[in-house]
Design an enzyme around this catalytic site. Sequence first.
Site, short mmCIF file in Angstrom:
data_model
loop_
_atom_site.label_atom_id
_atom_site.label_comp_id
_atom_site.label_asym_id
_atom_site.label_seq_id
_atom_site.Cartn_x
_atom_site.Cartn_y
_atom_site.Cartn_z
N ASP A 38 0.91 -1.15 0.00
CA ASP A 38 0.00 0.00 0.00
C ASP A 38 0.94 1.19 0.00
O ASP A 38 1.62 1.44 1.00
CB ASP A 38 -0.89 0.02 1.25
CG ASP A 38 -1.85 1.20 1.22
OD1 ASP A 38 -1.42 2.30 0.82
OD2 ASP A 38 -3.02 1.04 1.58
N HIS A 39 1.01 1.90 -1.10
CA HIS A 39 2.08 2.89 -1.21
C HIS A 39 1.97 4.01 -0.17
O HIS A 39 2.93 4.69 0.11
CB HIS A 39 2.23 3.42 -2.64
CG HIS A 39 1.22 4.47 -3.02
ND1 HIS A 39 -0.05 4.17 -3.42
CD2 HIS A 39 1.30 5.82 -3.04
CE1 HIS A 39 -0.70 5.28 -3.68
NE2 HIS A 39 0.10 6.32 -3.45
N HIS A 78 -5.76 2.87 1.39
CA HIS A 78 -5.08 4.04 1.94
C HIS A 78 -5.80 4.66 3.14
O HIS A 78 -5.18 4.95 4.17
CB HIS A 78 -4.91 5.11 0.86
CG HIS A 78 -4.36 4.58 -0.44
ND1 HIS A 78 -3.40 3.61 -0.48
CD2 HIS A 78 -4.63 4.88 -1.74
CE1 HIS A 78 -3.11 3.33 -1.75
NE2 HIS A 78 -3.85 4.09 -2.53
C1 BG6 Z 1 -3.89 5.01 -5.96
C2 BG6 Z 1 -5.27 5.10 -6.54
O1 BG6 Z 1 -3.77 3.84 -5.18
O2 BG6 Z 1 -3.64 6.15 -5.15
C3 BG6 Z 1 -5.44 6.39 -7.32
O3 BG6 Z 1 -5.51 3.99 -7.39
C4 BG6 Z 1 -5.05 7.57 -6.49
O4 BG6 Z 1 -6.78 6.52 -7.79
C5 BG6 Z 1 -3.69 7.37 -5.85
O5 BG6 Z 1 -5.03 8.72 -7.34
C6 BG6 Z 1 -3.39 8.48 -4.86
O6 BG6 Z 1 -2.06 8.37 -4.46
P1 BG6 Z 1 -1.24 9.66 -4.02
O7 BG6 Z 1 0.08 9.11 -3.57
O8 BG6 Z 1 -1.15 10.54 -5.22
O9 BG6 Z 1 -2.02 10.30 -2.91
#
Ligand code: BG6
Length: 520
Positions: A203-204, A266
């Site tokens: 989960d990034h 997230h």
């Molecule tokens: C991704 C989603 O996991 O996270 C996207 O699939 C979203 O829809 C993105 O835009 C948001 O990531 P960050 O790091 O830009 O907040």
Amino acid sequence: MNDSSNLDELLASRASHGRRQIEPCTVVIFGASGDLTARKLIPALYHLALENALPTPYRIIGFARRDKTDESFRAELREALNQFSRTKPVNEEVWTKFAANLSYCQADISDAAGYRKLKELIDRSGDERLKTNLLFYLATNPSQFGEISQHLSEVGLLQKCENGGCMQRLVVEKPFGHDLPSARALNAELIRHAHESQIFRIDHYLGKETVQNILTFRFSNSIFEHLWTRDTVDHVQITVAEKLGVGSRGGYYEESGAMRDMVQNHVLQVLSLIGMEPPVSLEAESVRDEKVKLLKSIRPMSPADMAKNIVRGQYFAGEVDGEARPAYRSEPKVNPKSNVETFVAMKLWIDNWRWSGVPFYLRTGKNLPVSASEVRVQFKPAPNILFAARSGVKLDPNSITLRLQPNEGITLRFNGKVPGAATKLQPVRMRFSYDSEFGAYTPEAYERLLLEAIASDATLFIRRDEVETAWDIVDEIRDSWTGRPLTNREFYLAGTWGPTAAEELLAADGREWKNPQPVK
Ligand code: BG6
């Protein structure tokens, strides 16, 4: 054990437990021709090389179907790096050395011969450790995870280790299933060939510095942690807002919607870090145990509660920052009658000792006025006897806001006296800003995550029961929408903070959303 030096030693060993030395490692990327490799994985690995953080030696092998040579693969990635690298210009010397460690294995994911070819390539590594310490990054469609791990196991590249002593790991990208049964099925496929300790689910958000800092902020400061309870906290707001619409991802988004795309992973991850109890150590299992406990404490809702506490929305044509945005239903690859949600707001209760009676308000959406992720912990108001009674004004409640991105920082808000003879109060702020404190050091989440996976530390990855518990929560909510098309009041104008029902959700409790401020 009462002796404090013994205690220090115990704490130190707990803190380091689970994290192995970074050993020489071969990283194999499946889906190496895809977007994620070019945009995120290679730039992240390049930056780790730039910072001398990769082990010596290391190898990176791209595995994909398209016809490429090592040279053309490197040339393509170099191009991509020019575009996507967070630091520019690309350092030629570092790139040249990095590129020498990059190779390409052209093969079809379904073809057993391709895995034999991969094994030969790996077996030709000069260093013995590069043949056994293997990190398989599955940047492919989840429907291929099972097949890839089976083939890897058949050629002997992946061994399942019950005791966690194995050197081979699988890193898998989201989406991890589309509901609880599919996530369970995916887990069942993976664990046929790898032990849970060998599976690293990404989960990034967990790779973001500010998200990691939630635990540091809560558990390394004695002044805040004892405020973090039902006695002092009035409520918590978590906002993950995006200015972008779904753009070219309409096909994917039709299957996911905001609930699966953002909340299941997230948003619930941020919630679990904000709400969890202190772990007994920083070991992966201790941290993850506490996160799961928190998720399991979320109160299940009856259909009537859900109708009251969950708001979904979908954007229609509007403007964001003066730029025209089409309605979701007019986006490419979107069904013109789609009922998919591009916005969700909800009120959750966490039924545990710490949080009993404290509402958690969560919201996320596309085409909102600001791109920002924030957690606001709002404290109970001061007794209404002194200043408020005298001036007749409602005092601003104190709050701590953790700004996760952009303009990363933490703000404490309290009331101060406006200088002068009159007793006039005004909310003032104390702010810690990452940029001014640490300089503009903003590593990409993938840098940290890749490094942790190479080091076999699973703390920042999602465990099986975590992913399944999150699906359980999300499925229940999504099920309540089945057969209920969106009504007029569930649409919102692109460039606004969601449907009015989201405001009403808080207004019904005498509260209001505090919208994150744009970066000036
Ligand atoms: C991704 C989603 O996991 O996270 C996207 O699939 C979203 O829809 C993105 O835009 C948001 O990531 P960050 O790091 O830009 O907040």
